[in-house]
Design a protein around this motif. Sequence first.
Motif, short mmCIF file in Angstrom:
data_model
loop_
_atom_site.label_atom_id
_atom_site.label_comp_id
_atom_site.label_asym_id
_atom_site.label_seq_id
_atom_site.Cartn_x
_atom_site.Cartn_y
_atom_site.Cartn_z
N ILE B 126 45.27 34.75 47.45
CA ILE B 126 45.10 35.34 46.16
C ILE B 126 43.88 35.49 45.71
O ILE B 126 43.05 36.47 45.17
N ALA B 129 41.49 37.84 47.30
CA ALA B 129 41.76 39.21 46.88
C ALA B 129 41.36 39.43 45.61
O ALA B 129 40.76 40.62 45.18
N VAL B 130 41.47 38.66 44.71
CA VAL B 130 40.84 38.76 43.20
C VAL B 130 39.36 38.85 43.35
O VAL B 130 38.95 39.81 42.64
N ALA B 133 38.33 42.25 44.61
CA ALA B 133 38.69 43.34 43.63
C ALA B 133 37.47 43.28 42.58
O ALA B 133 37.23 44.36 42.16
N ALA B 134 37.28 41.91 42.16
CA ALA B 134 36.28 41.94 41.02
C ALA B 134 34.89 42.41 41.55
O ALA B 134 34.44 43.09 41.05
N ILE B 137 33.97 46.21 41.66
CA ILE B 137 33.51 47.02 40.78
C ILE B 137 32.55 46.16 39.96
O ILE B 137 32.37 46.54 38.99
N GLY B 138 31.82 45.14 40.56
CA GLY B 138 30.71 44.64 39.65
C GLY B 138 30.95 43.64 38.72
O GLY B 138 30.40 43.51 37.90
N PHE B 139 32.28 43.12 38.82
CA PHE B 139 32.71 42.24 37.58
C PHE B 139 32.36 40.72 38.10
O PHE B 139 32.60 40.42 38.98
N ARG B 140 31.73 40.05 37.17
CA ARG B 140 31.46 38.77 37.39
C ARG B 140 32.47 37.73 37.03
O ARG B 140 32.77 37.66 35.68
N THR B 141 33.17 37.25 37.78
CA THR B 141 34.51 36.62 37.59
C THR B 141 34.23 35.40 36.97
O THR B 141 33.49 34.11 37.48
N GLY B 142 34.92 35.11 35.97
CA GLY B 142 35.07 33.52 35.27
C GLY B 142 36.38 32.88 35.57
O GLY B 142 36.70 32.85 36.82
N HIS B 143 36.91 32.69 34.44
CA HIS B 143 38.32 32.12 34.52
C HIS B 143 39.38 33.05 34.99
O HIS B 143 39.32 34.12 34.32
N VAL B 144 40.31 32.41 36.11
CA VAL B 144 41.18 33.34 36.38
C VAL B 144 42.73 32.95 35.78
O VAL B 144 42.76 31.74 36.18
N THR B 145 43.50 33.77 35.07
CA THR B 145 44.69 33.28 34.71
C THR B 145 45.59 34.09 35.49
O THR B 145 45.87 35.28 35.49
#
Lengths: 168, 168
Positions: B126, B129-130, B133-134, B137-145
């Motif tokens: 998971i 995969a997250v 996916a982020a 599209i160039g998204f910088r991931t922080g906290h995942v809920t």
Amino acid sequence: MPDRRPPDDHDHASCIEDALTEAETICAERGARLTDLRRRVLELVWTSHEPVGAYDILSSLGGDGRRAAPPTVYRALEFLLENGLIHRIESLNAFVGCPSPKAPHSGQFLLCTACGTATELTDGAIQSAVAQAADRIGFRTGHVTLEIKGLCRHCAGGAAAAPRAHAH
Amino acid sequence: MPDRRPPDDHDHASCIEDALTEAETICAERGARLTDLRRRVLELVWTSHEPVGAYDILSSLGGDGRRAAPPTVYRALEFLLENGLIHRIESLNAFVGCPSPKAPHSGQFLLCTACGTATELTDGAIQSAVAQAADRIGFRTGHVTLEIKGLCRHCAGGAAAAPRAHAH
DNA sequence: CCCTCCATCGCTATATTGTACCCTAGAAGC
DNA sequence: GCTTCTAGGGTACAATATAGCGATGGAGGG
């Protein structure tokens, strides 16, 4: 609230219009009644791509001379949720329009902490990873809440490498 | 609230004890102060594997003759969150103990709507995969809920309603 | 056409969850 | 001893959400 930038250069008026048109269609098909109030609330949720709080909607509704009360808004939101026209963002206690309401689904969201924009994903790899993980331990999956906070491409790009460069 | 069943036949007293011991160790290592109050709040969060509301904790604290006020509890919860000793369940506005607080992380939760039990996962598939996916599209991931509502093995099995493939 | 039913909505009140702010005690550092 | 900082007690209030009751108006049966 952090600074807000426009999510993108897009024709948001047509976003709204499309959403409303699609909502009309879907409700007509299902025999659900998209009343004036519900339509207006949906329109207000679609005001931007930033999730909107129930009480913000309430204020906006009040702008037309009539005063609205919380239950009015919450009932409309409940209808819209049930019909998959909007999603609730749990980590923000707020609501956002669903861009593809034809087939109801649990949304996956990228929430930019700088500009506030919520971007909905529909990623199959995530879905199946979640389904497998749940299945493996015998859990029967219902609604899935996935909310990813971080910086969108736009905001992360502006900040260059240092993650905290965006802080205020 | 739906019916509640015990999550499992396990020695919950030792769950609590282990959690407290580990918390002591971690805080000592980090120079964080696990005060009496914070320890008590952590203990109350660990009362069961069902997420606990802040105001439930507040009532329990009040039980010993002293009256506590909301900020007292929220401050303690904030400390515990910062140190990764508990997680917040956004979709329930509640808190649950973290079974593996050594390395802070975003939790993945299976929330049984029948018995209320929260089970924490740490599923690499998971996570990646997250992340992918982020990233795509160039998204910088922080906290995942990630919060999955449904029926745990126990409750789904008992419900007899066509439990599909009791995986295993 | 009239009448009943019931979904929708207006409204008051209240519940639940979370914060801002001010103050005191006591430990930590000098 | 003095300053400074963290932790926590406490009041008040903000923000989010629901319970419950009554009015209205359209849909469909008589």
